[in-house]
Design a protein around this motif. Sequence first.
Motif, PDB file in Angstrom:
ATOM      1  N   GLY A   1       0.851  -1.181   0.000  1.00 50.77           N
ATOM      2  CA  GLY A   1       0.000   0.000   0.000  1.00 50.77           C
ATOM      3  C   GLY A   1       0.883   1.225   0.000  1.00 50.77           C
ATOM      4  O   GLY A   1       1.793   1.336   0.827  1.00 50.77           O
ATOM      5  N   GLY A   2       0.655   2.132  -0.939  1.00 47.47           N
ATOM      6  CA  GLY A   2       1.512   3.318  -1.029  1.00 47.47           C
ATOM      7  C   GLY A   2       2.954   2.931  -1.287  1.00 47.47           C
ATOM      8  O   GLY A   2       3.263   2.186  -2.213  1.00 47.47           O
ATOM      9  N   ARG A   3       3.854   3.391  -0.433  1.00 49.66           N
ATOM     10  CA  ARG A   3       5.285   3.114  -0.591  1.00 49.66           C
ATOM     11  C   ARG A   3       5.765   1.953   0.274  1.00 49.66           C
ATOM     12  O   ARG A   3       6.962   1.737   0.401  1.00 49.66           O
ATOM     13  CB  ARG A   3       6.085   4.384  -0.253  1.00 49.66           C
ATOM     14  N   THR A   4       4.827   1.225   0.862  1.00 51.79           N
ATOM     15  CA  THR A   4       5.166   0.118   1.761  1.00 51.79           C
ATOM     16  C   THR A   4       4.841  -1.218   1.113  1.00 51.79           C
ATOM     17  O   THR A   4       3.778  -1.375   0.503  1.00 51.79           O
ATOM     18  CB  THR A   4       4.381   0.236   3.077  1.00 51.79           C
ATOM     19  N   VAL A   5       5.750  -2.193   1.268  1.00 50.41           N
ATOM     20  CA  VAL A   5       5.525  -3.528   0.739  1.00 50.41           C
ATOM     21  C   VAL A   5       6.049  -4.547   1.746  1.00 50.41           C
ATOM     22  O   VAL A   5       6.984  -4.265   2.508  1.00 50.41           O
ATOM     23  CB  VAL A   5       6.200  -3.706  -0.638  1.00 50.41           C
ATOM     24  N   LEU A   6       5.427  -5.725   1.763  1.00 52.41           N
ATOM     25  CA  LEU A   6       5.793  -6.780   2.696  1.00 52.41           C
ATOM     26  C   LEU A   6       6.460  -7.932   1.961  1.00 52.41           C
ATOM     27  O   LEU A   6       6.240  -8.133   0.764  1.00 52.41           O
ATOM     28  CB  LEU A   6       4.556  -7.298   3.427  1.00 52.41           C
ATOM     29  N   MET A   7       7.240  -8.722   2.699  1.00 48.84           N
ATOM     30  CA  MET A   7       7.857  -9.913   2.127  1.00 48.84           C
ATOM     31  C   MET A   7       8.051 -10.968   3.211  1.00 48.84           C
ATOM     32  O   MET A   7       7.996 -10.661   4.407  1.00 48.84           O
ATOM     33  CB  MET A   7       9.208  -9.577   1.474  1.00 48.84           C
ATOM     34  N   GLY A   8       8.252 -12.216   2.797  1.00 45.59           N
ATOM     35  CA  GLY A   8       8.502 -13.285   3.755  1.00 45.59           C
ATOM     36  C   GLY A   8       7.337 -13.501   4.704  1.00 45.59           C
ATOM     37  O   GLY A   8       6.162 -13.375   4.340  1.00 45.59           O
ATOM     38  N   ASP A   9       7.672 -13.828   5.963  1.00 50.10           N
ATOM     39  CA  ASP A   9       6.636 -14.128   6.964  1.00 50.10           C
ATOM     40  C   ASP A   9       5.694 -12.961   7.220  1.00 50.10           C
ATOM     41  O   ASP A   9       4.593 -13.153   7.743  1.00 50.10           O
ATOM     42  CB  ASP A   9       7.292 -14.521   8.295  1.00 50.10           C
ATOM     43  N   ALA A  10       6.086 -11.755   6.864  1.00 47.72           N
ATOM     44  CA  ALA A  10       5.224 -10.595   7.094  1.00 47.72           C
ATOM     45  C   ALA A  10       3.966 -10.642   6.235  1.00 47.72           C
ATOM     46  O   ALA A  10       2.941 -10.069   6.594  1.00 47.72           O
ATOM     47  CB  ALA A  10       5.990  -9.299   6.828  1.00 47.72           C
ATOM     48  N   CYS A  11       4.022 -11.357   5.083  1.00 47.11           N
ATOM     49  CA  CYS A  11       2.832 -11.429   4.228  1.00 47.11           C
ATOM     50  C   CYS A  11       2.385 -12.857   3.944  1.00 47.11           C
ATOM     51  O   CYS A  11       1.258 -13.066   3.489  1.00 47.11           O
ATOM     52  CB  CYS A  11       3.049 -10.686   2.914  1.00 47.11           C
ATOM     53  N   HIS A  12       3.249 -13.844   4.201  1.00 47.01           N
ATOM     54  CA  HIS A  12       2.832 -15.244   4.036  1.00 47.01           C
ATOM     55  C   HIS A  12       3.591 -16.109   5.031  1.00 47.01           C
ATOM     56  O   HIS A  12       4.737 -16.423   4.858  1.00 47.01           O
ATOM     57  CB  HIS A  12       3.046 -15.734   2.600  1.00 47.01           C
ATOM     58  N   LYS A  13       2.921 -16.483   6.102  1.00 54.88           N
ATOM     59  CA  LYS A  13       3.517 -17.314   7.145  1.00 54.88           C
ATOM     60  C   LYS A  13       3.082 -18.749   6.900  1.00 54.88           C
ATOM     61  O   LYS A  13       1.907 -19.089   7.019  1.00 54.88           O
ATOM     62  CB  LYS A  13       3.060 -16.841   8.527  1.00 54.88           C
ATOM     63  N   LEU A  14       4.042 -19.589   6.519  1.00 52.20           N
ATOM     64  CA  LEU A  14       3.739 -20.965   6.160  1.00 52.20           C
ATOM     65  C   LEU A  14       4.113 -21.921   7.284  1.00 52.20           C
ATOM     66  O   LEU A  14       5.061 -21.686   8.037  1.00 52.20           O
ATOM     67  CB  LEU A  14       4.510 -21.349   4.889  1.00 52.20           C
ATOM     68  N   SER A  15       3.367 -23.015   7.366  1.00 51.11           N
ATOM     69  CA  SER A  15       3.686 -24.045   8.352  1.00 51.11           C
ATOM     70  C   SER A  15       5.066 -24.623   8.069  1.00 51.11           C
ATOM     71  O   SER A  15       5.451 -24.796   6.909  1.00 51.11           O
ATOM     72  CB  SER A  15       2.641 -25.169   8.284  1.00 51.11           C
ATOM     73  N   PRO A  16       5.835 -24.952   9.115  1.00 51.11           N
ATOM     74  CA  PRO A  16       7.157 -25.539   8.906  1.00 51.11           C
ATOM     75  C   PRO A  16       7.099 -26.959   8.369  1.00 51.11           C
ATOM     76  O   PRO A  16       8.126 -27.516   7.984  1.00 51.11           O
ATOM     77  CB  PRO A  16       7.772 -25.504  10.307  1.00 51.11           C
ATOM     78  N   ALA A  17       5.906 -27.548   8.335  1.00 54.31           N
ATOM     79  CA  ALA A  17       5.782 -28.931   7.873  1.00 54.31           C
ATOM     80  C   ALA A  17       6.273 -29.099   6.446  1.00 54.31           C
ATOM     81  O   ALA A  17       6.799 -30.143   6.079  1.00 54.31           O
ATOM     82  CB  ALA A  17       4.326 -29.390   7.984  1.00 54.31           C
ATOM     83  N   GLY A  18       6.107 -28.059   5.627  1.00 48.55           N
ATOM     84  CA  GLY A  18       6.560 -28.145   4.241  1.00 48.55           C
ATOM     85  C   GLY A  18       8.003 -27.759   4.044  1.00 48.55           C
ATOM     86  O   GLY A  18       8.595 -28.028   2.995  1.00 48.55           O
ATOM     87  N   GLY A  19       8.592 -27.095   5.042  1.00 48.61           N
ATOM     88  CA  GLY A  19      10.013 -26.746   4.979  1.00 48.61           C
ATOM     89  C   GLY A  19      10.386 -25.755   3.898  1.00 48.61           C
ATOM     90  O   GLY A  19      11.516 -25.774   3.401  1.00 48.61           O
ATOM     91  N   VAL A  20       9.456 -24.851   3.507  1.00 46.32           N
ATOM     92  CA  VAL A  20       9.759 -23.940   2.403  1.00 46.32           C
ATOM     93  C   VAL A  20       9.591 -22.470   2.780  1.00 46.32           C
ATOM     94  O   VAL A  20       9.629 -21.605   1.911  1.00 46.32           O
ATOM     95  CB  VAL A  20       8.874 -24.260   1.174  1.00 46.32           C
ATOM     96  N   GLY A  21       9.403 -22.170   4.064  1.00 46.60           N
ATOM     97  CA  GLY A  21       9.187 -20.782   4.476  1.00 46.60           C
ATOM     98  C   GLY A  21      10.373 -19.898   4.160  1.00 46.60           C
ATOM     99  O   GLY A  21      10.231 -18.832   3.547  1.00 46.60           O
ATOM    100  N   CYS A  22      11.561 -20.319   4.561  1.00 45.59           N
ATOM    101  CA  CYS A  22      12.764 -19.529   4.312  1.00 45.59           C
ATOM    102  C   CYS A  22      13.048 -19.417   2.821  1.00 45.59           C
ATOM    103  O   CYS A  22      13.405 -18.351   2.318  1.00 45.59           O
ATOM    104  CB  CYS A  22      13.950 -20.163   5.038  1.00 45.59           C
TER     105      CYS A  22
END
Length: 489
Positions: free
Chosen positions: A342-363
């Motif tokens: 929104g505007g000049r702000t953007v999110l990345m990583g866990d800030a916009c998509h927090k995935l379960s560690p079961a899949g091992g692909v968050g990082c």
Amino acid sequence: MTNHLTQHGSSQASPPQHVDPSKKRPKVLIIGGGLGGLSLGMLLQQTDIPYEIFERASEPKALGSAIVLSAATDALFKQCKIYDEFASLGKKVHALQVIANEQRRVDYKMDFSSQEELLGAIGHVIARPVLHDLLFRQIPKDRIHMNKKVLSTDDQSDKGITVTFSDGTSTTGDILIGADGAYSAVRQNLFKRLKAQNKLAAADDVPLPYSTICLVGQTRPLDPALFPHLLKDDCQFVKTLGENKPWVWITLTTAQGTVCWSIVRFVEESHTSMDDKNKDAGVDQEWGPEAAEAMCNEVRHFPVMSGNESSPWSVGDLIDHTPKDLISKVKLEEIVFQTWFGGRTVLMGDACHKLSPAGGVGCQNAMQDAIVLANWINALPSSPTTEDIEKAFQSYQDERMPFITAAANSTRFFSTMASGGIVANIIRFCVKHMPEWAKRRMVVTLARNRPQCSFLPLVEDKGSIPPAFQPSLFAAKPKMTVSYDAASV
């Protein structure tokens, strides 16, 4: 992890930037010095885009267990010329060994060896603190600021955006990036502003849900004679599924002679952060040692496969060989937000998509966010307007969302498989007896996402399955307009 400050900024992979002030490239403020934020900083260091990283922790100390990275992130390390060091610090991972009987006997394996043909290389397991240290060393000292907790953000449209910190200081830039985790202060400020403007998706106006609690740690270097799995060249990645109990525990051997471990408990029903007595967001969500002792006592008797049949190991043995300040208890949230910018702000990583560690692909997905976002920022025109910036952010979200959705579906599948019950047993049976063509299709679905940085020399992709189309790879930085007197030509 005592060598951060002594080695900081010493890598030859990140030469000092040479910024031409006449080009008026946007200044980027990165909030969060985790793996995603550091990856983005490492990439921007290769451009003429000024940037700074602000981390709320007082010292660069990364806790946690191990990171499993497929070959889908190899290009990032190769383009930044740190792949050889990365590979030497990790161990190749050829299979996940699954124990479904708590008898220290492998029930079946999920073979990753097909990745070498499909992706052109095999994946690696690396201790999270070791990977953090490697990335941290790519950032010059004057580019990263510690002990900077965000209080507020003020988007002034075409005048820029200002961030105020708890120590009374503030800074102003053209782009603000929230890489500050699941309880992102940047996201909270962005969503508050968008909600006041009636621009926030209703689905995003919710507290974070979680259905698992995790205990993680990393032992001191162990005697391989006592833990023979350490003698093997490839990572011994072992997952034990609790027998008639809602627990899963994982061990991974590292190149440093340590064992990274995690114990996951599935709670009976989903909770949210608002259910907790302490509603100060993020207090016990950190990779810290808070509230871990009781959980340690609860899981000490769980059996561990070490390769030592004469003197079997348990989780309690791992705990006893782990420094207390390297043991953490955390809640593991799962959510994919619809609103990323929104505007000049953007999110990345866990800030916009927090995935379960079961899949091992968050990082892995956070690092791929960094590549794509860096490409679109680099493609911005000189002195970009807020409209220009929002278009770039929209392109970034459009490019990443299909892969994040696929990753979220995959992690839910593996989470259900591990949680116990009738459905879990059915999934376990299907995975155990899955035909080779189905395994290959699963790998292809997740592994086609192999982004590269558009402004660095591309690396050869040797995989038999071509990478998915990457729009940001063709988002070239606009050429500068040069004016001249025609009579002088």
